[in-house]
Design a protein around this motif. Structure first.
Motif, PDB file in Angstrom:
ATOM      1  N   TYR A 270       0.838  -1.201   0.000  1.00 18.44           N
ATOM      2  CA  TYR A 270       0.000   0.000   0.000  1.00 18.44           C
ATOM      3  C   TYR A 270       0.872   1.250   0.000  1.00 18.44           C
ATOM      4  N   TYR A 271       1.949   1.234   0.781  1.00 17.61           N
ATOM      5  CA  TYR A 271       2.856   2.374   0.856  1.00 17.61           C
ATOM      6  C   TYR A 271       3.438   2.687  -0.522  1.00 17.61           C
ATOM      7  N   LEU A 272       3.856   1.675  -1.256  1.00 14.57           N
ATOM      8  CA  LEU A 272       4.420   1.899  -2.580  1.00 14.57           C
ATOM      9  C   LEU A 272       3.380   2.468  -3.539  1.00 14.57           C
ATOM     10  N   GLU A 273       2.135   2.026  -3.392  1.00 10.53           N
ATOM     11  CA  GLU A 273       1.075   2.568  -4.248  1.00 10.53           C
ATOM     12  C   GLU A 273       0.834   4.038  -3.916  1.00 10.53           C
ATOM     13  N   ARG A 274       0.902   4.381  -2.642  1.00 16.28           N
ATOM     14  CA  ARG A 274       0.792   5.794  -2.228  1.00 16.28           C
ATOM     15  C   ARG A 274       1.909   6.618  -2.855  1.00 16.28           C
ATOM     16  N   GLN A 275       3.123   6.086  -2.793  1.00 15.02           N
ATOM     17  CA  GLN A 275       4.255   6.844  -3.324  1.00 15.02           C
ATOM     18  C   GLN A 275       4.121   7.075  -4.823  1.00 15.02           C
ATOM     19  N   SER A 276       3.585   6.107  -5.538  1.00 17.19           N
ATOM     20  CA  SER A 276       3.429   6.276  -6.985  1.00 17.19           C
ATOM     21  C   SER A 276       2.317   7.263  -7.320  1.00 17.19           C
ATOM     22  N   ASN A 277       1.518   7.629  -6.333  1.00 23.41           N
ATOM     23  CA  ASN A 277       0.478   8.640  -6.508  1.00 23.41           C
ATOM     24  C   ASN A 277       0.831   9.951  -5.802  1.00 23.41           C
ATOM     25  N   PRO A 603      -2.627 -11.498  -6.426  1.00 26.33           N
ATOM     26  CA  PRO A 603      -2.971 -11.278  -7.837  1.00 26.33           C
ATOM     27  C   PRO A 603      -1.753 -10.833  -8.642  1.00 26.33           C
ATOM     28  N   ASP A 604      -1.431 -11.581  -9.657  1.00 26.82           N
ATOM     29  CA  ASP A 604      -0.245 -11.304 -10.472  1.00 26.82           C
ATOM     30  C   ASP A 604      -0.252  -9.882 -11.015  1.00 26.82           C
ATOM     31  N   ARG A 605      -1.413  -9.386 -11.392  1.00 25.07           N
ATOM     32  CA  ARG A 605      -1.474  -8.065 -12.029  1.00 25.07           C
ATOM     33  C   ARG A 605      -1.182  -6.921 -11.065  1.00 25.07           C
ATOM     34  N   LEU A 606      -1.196  -7.172  -9.750  1.00 26.69           N
ATOM     35  CA  LEU A 606      -0.865  -6.141  -8.767  1.00 26.69           C
ATOM     36  C   LEU A 606       0.576  -6.267  -8.294  1.00 26.69           C
ATOM     37  N   LEU A 607       1.388  -6.948  -9.080  1.00 28.30           N
ATOM     38  CA  LEU A 607       2.783  -7.140  -8.707  1.00 28.30           C
ATOM     39  C   LEU A 607       3.503  -5.801  -8.561  1.00 28.30           C
ATOM     40  N   LEU A 608       3.229  -4.857  -9.475  1.00 29.02           N
ATOM     41  CA  LEU A 608       3.904  -3.559  -9.465  1.00 29.02           C
ATOM     42  C   LEU A 608       2.947  -2.438  -9.099  1.00 29.02           C
ATOM     43  N   PRO A 609       3.443  -1.396  -8.411  1.00 25.08           N
ATOM     44  CA  PRO A 609       2.623  -0.200  -8.229  1.00 25.08           C
ATOM     45  C   PRO A 609       2.405   0.505  -9.566  1.00 25.08           C
ATOM     46  N   ARG A 610       1.475   1.439  -9.599  1.00 24.98           N
ATOM     47  CA  ARG A 610       1.008   2.033 -10.852  1.00 24.98           C
ATOM     48  C   ARG A 610       2.123   2.670 -11.676  1.00 24.98           C
ATOM     49  N   GLY A 611       3.030   3.373 -11.026  1.00 26.25           N
ATOM     50  CA  GLY A 611       4.073   4.072 -11.760  1.00 26.25           C
ATOM     51  C   GLY A 611       3.582   5.404 -12.308  1.00 26.25           C
TER      52      GLY A 611
END
Length: 695
Positions: A270-277, A603-611
């Motif tokens: 979740y933290y990494l997803e926040r950082q990418s946003n 879920p494989d598709r959530l492997l990476l944050p959005r970028g």
């Protein structure tokens, strides 16, 4: 990703001798289901169809007045008889809101589970399930049945439909369900058209209603992802706090340590997803009111009641003051025990908390599960925390509840305050870890092994449309449908979701050692020096872990995301899987048992944050360690093609602590050794929407 899928063992083979479960026909390469297995699978799909209305199947619609009462039909009649007694006096009615975080709902669910779990054979189990389908609250029925299927030895390998298809009300916003119902009301062909688009209803995230004042609305695509929320539900179903002991063997899976690590990994992701946003750090919940982070859910229960929302700057009502004091007292008991470094049991035994193995003790203590060293003393502060944040009460009568998202595993991760709660809860984990010495140079190093180079493919993410089957949650009437079967009726929720382009990497390793090693791959925030890494290491996410056979000289290791150990692919829809079962029963095809419908993975598709279009920089970290053989050889006590191995004690690749080497404070003087490599990479988000037909 994450120890989310220590449960997996996908398509793996076992070198030790193990007798496969019954109902499996296997050859050298693949296992298939036999006729009795397929009939069990069909029954469960039938009985769960349109769970919120009477079954359309005659066999299961005829009223059954009584469960099976014959004492000889149960492995533990004493446990089951408690269900008989309570059901006659007080049980949650059909149509009422169900939450496992209500004390009375939990008690009743446990008793219903006992009815299913202790049924001595399939026929007894089946009849009790049909009776419960007609007479027990729908949400409780789904939970208890799923739990029993997961833990009964004779049902290993049997899969239930994805939870977001069984109960779409907990995964899709109320406006979508309403839209589908209105379309069905005005168009008798809706759900029967050829092609998915004409049978679809568009689902929007709650971004416009969420906590945009604090920024979390940007993350709705992630927090409301059905795969993410399903993952959390299934993990907590595999390790429910009220099951344990020798009978279930959950403690053999290092359940306390796994509980802490799983939540730490959820928080890190979740933290990494926040950082990418471009959002800031996660605040730690401090229990000082008013709490500024509100949440406005757009979910609605089956009975039409909306999920309870929490206003921004939420103030605790007077009724909850005593509950908060109790919560803080339970938390303080754990903190004091960690600081003392030991705990004295009532029999005078002393439990040492200053060892690496004590992480399991700490995890069970925080989880408040039945394997805790003193469940009565430490209780479960999670139950209290969730009820305060969800503005509900786990002591209220069963028909006086109005729960918010934190009162359900399926919806907790939609609420941003859940992650603030995790920051606080995991503070106990890091408090315990702070008393352990940093790993020594020899513990970190792999003598004679050096990672010389790393090459990673370009990292690309994108959004795609997908269609998830929600027809199980919609009313269906065969007469108004011109007698057509419910299995020919399919309505989809159409939504955009995050995905990534598959990528690979190549590690070049020079070795003076010949033998087994274990590769661990992490991603996390970038840092400028090792001291800064000490601060951000708790936000590193484990992406992969695998065994290698090193040879003396140069070793070139190639790996693709399709091979990543922790990841699972999309599930087949309820309707399509049912049709596969029917074709297999008719002999038209074979039903393969290969974990392709596995629920136990990330879920494989959530492997990476959005970028970002311009690139979002993160750090990949690899470490190769000697193979530390686990106490029970991996896969040696369960059949991996049909089971996630819960309670087997043989799920894990090695015996190192979860999160190694980031699970302790780092000694900045020698942390980086030759068997490690850090590499900064950029994640690029591309514009445009791709199409995917199923969730």
């Amino acid at each position: 990703m994450i120890y989310f899928a220590f449960f997996l063992g996908l398509l793996s083979t076992c070198s030790t001798t193990y007798t496969p479960t019954s109902h499996v026909i296997s050859n050298d390469s693949v296992a298939h289901a036999d006729e009795p297995f397929l009939q069990k699978q069909k029954f469960l799909f039938d009985v769960l169809r349109n769970i919120y209305q009477p079954s359309e199947i005659d066999e299961y619609r005829s009223p059954i007045k009584k469960w099976i009462t014959d004492e000889s039909k149960y492995r533990d009649f004493k446990a089951v008889s408690k269900f008989f007694q309570l059901f006659k006096t007080s049980f949650l009615q059909k149509g009422e809101i169900f939450t496992i975080f209500n004390k009375w709902h939990l008690q009743q669910t446990h008793l219903l589970f006992n009815l299913f779990y202790y049924s001595i054979d399939w026929d007894t189990f089946k009849e009790n399930v049909v009776w419960a389908r007609q007479n027990v609250n729908e949400g409780m029925f789904i939970y208890a049945l799923a739990l029993s299927v997961m833990h009964r030895k004779d049902l290993q390998g049997v899969e239930l439909p994805a939870i977001y298809e069984l109960n779409p009300y907990l995964f899709f916003n109320g406006d979508l369900i309403h839209d589908a119902m209105v379309r069905r009301m005005h168009d008798s062909e809706y759900g029967f058209y050829d092609g998915n688009i004409r049978n679809a209803a568009s689902n929007k995230y709650t971004s416009t209603f969420a906590v945009n004042y604090h920024g979390e609305g940007k993350l709705a695509y992630y927090m409301e992802d059905i795969g993410l929320n399903s993952y959390y539900f299934y993990y907590m179903l595999e390790y429910p706090a009220f099951l344990g002991g020798a009978e279930f063997g959950l403690n053999k899976d290092r359940r306390g340590e796994l509980f802490l690590y799983m939540h730490q990994q959820l928080l890190a992701r979740y933290y990494l997803e926040r950082q990418s946003n471009s959002l800031g750090p996660i605040e730690t919940l401090n229990w000082k009111f008013p709490l500024k982070t509100g949440h406005y859910s757009m979910l609605r229960y089956w009975n039409g009641i909306p999920f309870r929302s929490r206003e921004n700057y939420f103030t605790l009502n007077m009724k909850n003051d005593a509950k908060l004091e109790q919560l803080l007292d339970y938390e303080q008991r754990i903190r004091e025990t960690i600081d003392k470094g030991y705990y004295l049991l009532s029999n005078g035994s002393r439990i040492n908390i200053r060892t690496a193995a004590a992480v399991d003790v700490i995890g069970n203590m925080i989880n408040g599960n039945v394997d805790s060293i003193d469940q009565e003393y430490f209780q479960s502060f999670e139950m209290h925390a969730r009820s305060i944040l969800g503005q509900s009460d786990h002591y209220r009568l069963v028909d006086e509840l109005w729960p918010g998202p934190t009162m359900h595993y399926e919806t907790s991760m939609r609420d941003p305050i859940f992650y603030q709660y995790l920051e606080r809860m995991l503070g106990l984990y890091w408090q315990y870890k702070s008393y352990l010495s940093p790993y020594t140079f020899d513990e970190l190093n792999f003598k004679g092994v050096e990672i010389k180079n790393l090459v990673v493919d370009k990292l690309i993410t994108f959004f795609e449309h997908f269609n998830a089957d929600i027809s199980n949650g919609l009313p269906f009437n065969s007469e108004k449908s011109q007698g057509r079967s419910t299995w020919n009726y399919t309505v989809f929720a159409r939504q955009k979701r995050l995905n990534h382009k598959p990528f690979g990497y190549v590690l070049t390793v020079q070795s003076e050692f010949s033998g087994k090693g274990v590769v661990r791959m992490y991603m996390g925030p970038t840092f400028n020096n090792i001291r800064q890494l000490n601060d951000v290491k708790k936000y590193y996410v484990e992406m992969d872990q695998f065994l290698i056979n090193l040879v003396i000289g140069e070793n070139v290791i190639k790996r693709d995301t399709r091979d990543f150990y922790f990841n699972i692919r999309d599930r087949t829809t309820y309707t399509e899987l049912y049709k596969q079962i029917l074709r297999s029963i008719d002999g038209e095809e074979q039903f393969v048992l290969d974990m392709s419908e596995a629920h136990c993975g990330w879920p494989d598709r959530l492997l990476l944050p959005r970028g970002l279009p311009s690139g979002f920089e993160i750090t990949f970290f690899f470490i190769i360690s000697p193979h530390h053989e686990p106490s029970v050889v991996q896969y040696s006590t369960f059949y991996s093609p049909v089971s996630c191995g819960v309670g087997s004690g043989s799920k894990y690749l090695d015996a190192l602590p979860f999160g190694f080497p980031f699970d302790r404070e780092l000694d900045t003087g020698y942390f980086v050794t030759k068997n490690m490599i850090f590499n900064n990479v950029s994640i690029h988000q591309v514009s445009g929407i791709k199409i995917n037909q199923t969730a």
